[in-house]
Design a protein around this motif. Sequence first.
Motif, short mmCIF file in Angstrom:
data_model
loop_
_atom_site.label_atom_id
_atom_site.label_comp_id
_atom_site.label_asym_id
_atom_site.label_seq_id
_atom_site.Cartn_x
_atom_site.Cartn_y
_atom_site.Cartn_z
N VAL A 169 29.79 -7.58 -6.20
CA VAL A 169 29.85 -6.43 -5.05
C VAL A 169 28.81 -5.24 -5.47
CG1 VAL A 169 31.41 -4.40 -4.23
CG2 VAL A 169 31.99 -7.10 -4.52
N PRO A 170 27.73 -4.93 -4.06
CA PRO A 170 27.20 -3.47 -4.54
C PRO A 170 27.72 -2.34 -4.87
CG PRO A 170 25.99 -4.61 -2.73
CD PRO A 170 27.42 -5.96 -3.09
N TYR A 171 27.18 -1.74 -5.88
CA TYR A 171 27.61 -0.47 -6.46
C TYR A 171 27.69 0.39 -5.49
CZ TYR A 171 28.42 3.44 -9.47
OH TYR A 171 29.33 4.47 -9.21
N GLY A 172 26.17 0.29 -4.39
CA GLY A 172 25.79 1.88 -3.53
C GLY A 172 26.80 1.61 -2.37
N ASP A 173 27.88 0.31 -2.53
CA ASP A 173 29.22 0.53 -1.61
C ASP A 173 30.29 1.21 -2.28
OD1 ASP A 173 27.19 -0.59 0.07
OD2 ASP A 173 28.28 -2.92 -0.10
N HIS A 174 29.82 1.36 -3.33
CA HIS A 174 31.43 2.47 -3.85
C HIS A 174 32.06 3.10 -3.07
CE1 HIS A 174 28.08 4.92 -5.01
NE2 HIS A 174 29.01 6.19 -5.58
N GLU A 175 31.62 4.14 -2.57
CA GLU A 175 31.88 4.77 -2.06
C GLU A 175 33.19 4.52 -0.79
OE1 GLU A 175 29.89 8.22 -0.48
OE2 GLU A 175 28.98 9.22 -2.15
N PHE A 176 32.41 3.37 -0.42
CA PHE A 176 33.36 2.91 0.63
C PHE A 176 34.70 2.01 0.09
CE2 PHE A 176 34.53 -1.87 2.88
CZ PHE A 176 34.79 -0.82 3.85
N PHE A 177 34.73 1.17 -0.91
CA PHE A 177 35.73 0.89 -1.23
C PHE A 177 36.59 2.00 -1.88
CE2 PHE A 177 32.28 -0.53 -4.54
CZ PHE A 177 32.60 -0.33 -5.96
N GLN A 178 36.26 2.51 -3.03
CA GLN A 178 37.24 3.84 -3.40
C GLN A 178 37.85 4.57 -2.07
OE1 GLN A 178 34.13 5.87 -6.19
NE2 GLN A 178 34.34 4.61 -7.30
N GLU A 179 37.29 4.53 -1.18
CA GLU A 179 37.81 5.66 0.11
C GLU A 179 38.99 4.49 0.10
OE1 GLU A 179 39.80 8.65 2.11
OE2 GLU A 179 37.94 8.62 0.56
N GLN A 180 38.53 2.77 0.74
CA GLN A 180 39.98 2.21 1.11
C GLN A 180 40.97 2.13 0.10
OE1 GLN A 180 39.54 1.63 4.29
NE2 GLN A 180 37.06 2.73 4.09
#
Length: 412
Positions: A169-180
């Motif tokens: 999973v791209p770490y660049g998307d971490h804010e999205f998956f952490q918020e969910q």
Amino acid sequence: MTDTDIPAYPMERAAQCPFNPPPELQALQAETPITRVRLADGTTPWLVTGYADQKAVLADPRVSSDATRPGYPIGREGDRYETEEAPPAEAEDGPGIGFILMDDPEHARLRRMVTAPFMVKRIEAMRPAVQKIVDDLLDEMLAGPKPVDLVEAFALPVPSLVISELLGVPYGDHEFFQEQSKIIINRFTTDAQRRGAMGALVGYLAKLMGEKTQSPGEDLLSGLLPRIENGEISVIDAAQIGMLLLIAGHETTANMIALGTLALLEHPDQLKLLQETDDPKLIARAVEELLRFLHITHSGRRRVALEDMEIGGTTVRAGEGLIMANDIGNRDPRVFAEPDRLDLTREARNHVAFGFGVHQCLGQSLARMELQVVYGTLYKRIPTLALAGDIADVPFKHDASVYGVYELPVTW
């Protein structure tokens, strides 16, 4: 016990003892091995308080993990958890979460598909890469301003980077998956909010799986592609498994890093042991003791009896719910001497922080390795690490199924 005497569950921790299980729960363990508790929906399942009884139930094929069975102790949608391994079960019209709230043989079939990346040898091979992640983040922290929030700067990025790499999973998307993830594990999130967050994550991962069909890698999600191609699972099944592992893989370890650090700062004699040792065996024992002592999950492992059975001298009928309060199980004085004392030299590996039986945490080897690297590095790299403020001002996660702190301001 009369109807009005049945205590509510989950119970509140004492503000002055943020590392201990709720006092009421400790009192129940001293009084009885099993008792009724009341959930938010008014149902009254059985609460199992003793370590030995908890392990026996979790290993018993006469109980079910299937949250769709009548009598399963859901309580309310916000309480529907399998502790550190999973977010809540889905509503009937919402996305699922993989295999964790299933029984064998389907549970075993799906779990086997993702077991290999979590084998001890594979996890040990990741240790140098995890060490580099830890060192790089500490370099950035030390070069920046202080005080700093250890959660944002270190505790959350470490496991997020690791699980992103393992899953693909791209770490660049971490804010999205952490918020969910925050929405999903909050005990007071509405059913609609939770379904929306889970749907967003499943949609994101399903799209990612589609991209991987064109350019597969060496990651876990790419490893599921042949299973999809031969019809063993669907893309949505794979995305649901990915969601389970993504949430479990960063939320729990992040909370253990931050809460464990705070506990050590409050126990300087124990912190000194880690600061002065290079012994990997002592570091490993420290990890196990902190897992036992803190046990970061509030809502217990939940099951429903499939047939009549006896637990702690009490007959539990088929269809009645069971909750194993593993946080208090890990403080059972019959198993752990002076259980309310943090002792990093204790041999505590037999704790039940990762559960027991067929549903024992799949990612426990990964969690152990990450925590060993963190606890063996952080306090030596920053020997003057200190809480920036008063512990009374630290925001604890009393509203989440995975306990920890929202922020941890530190300085040095």
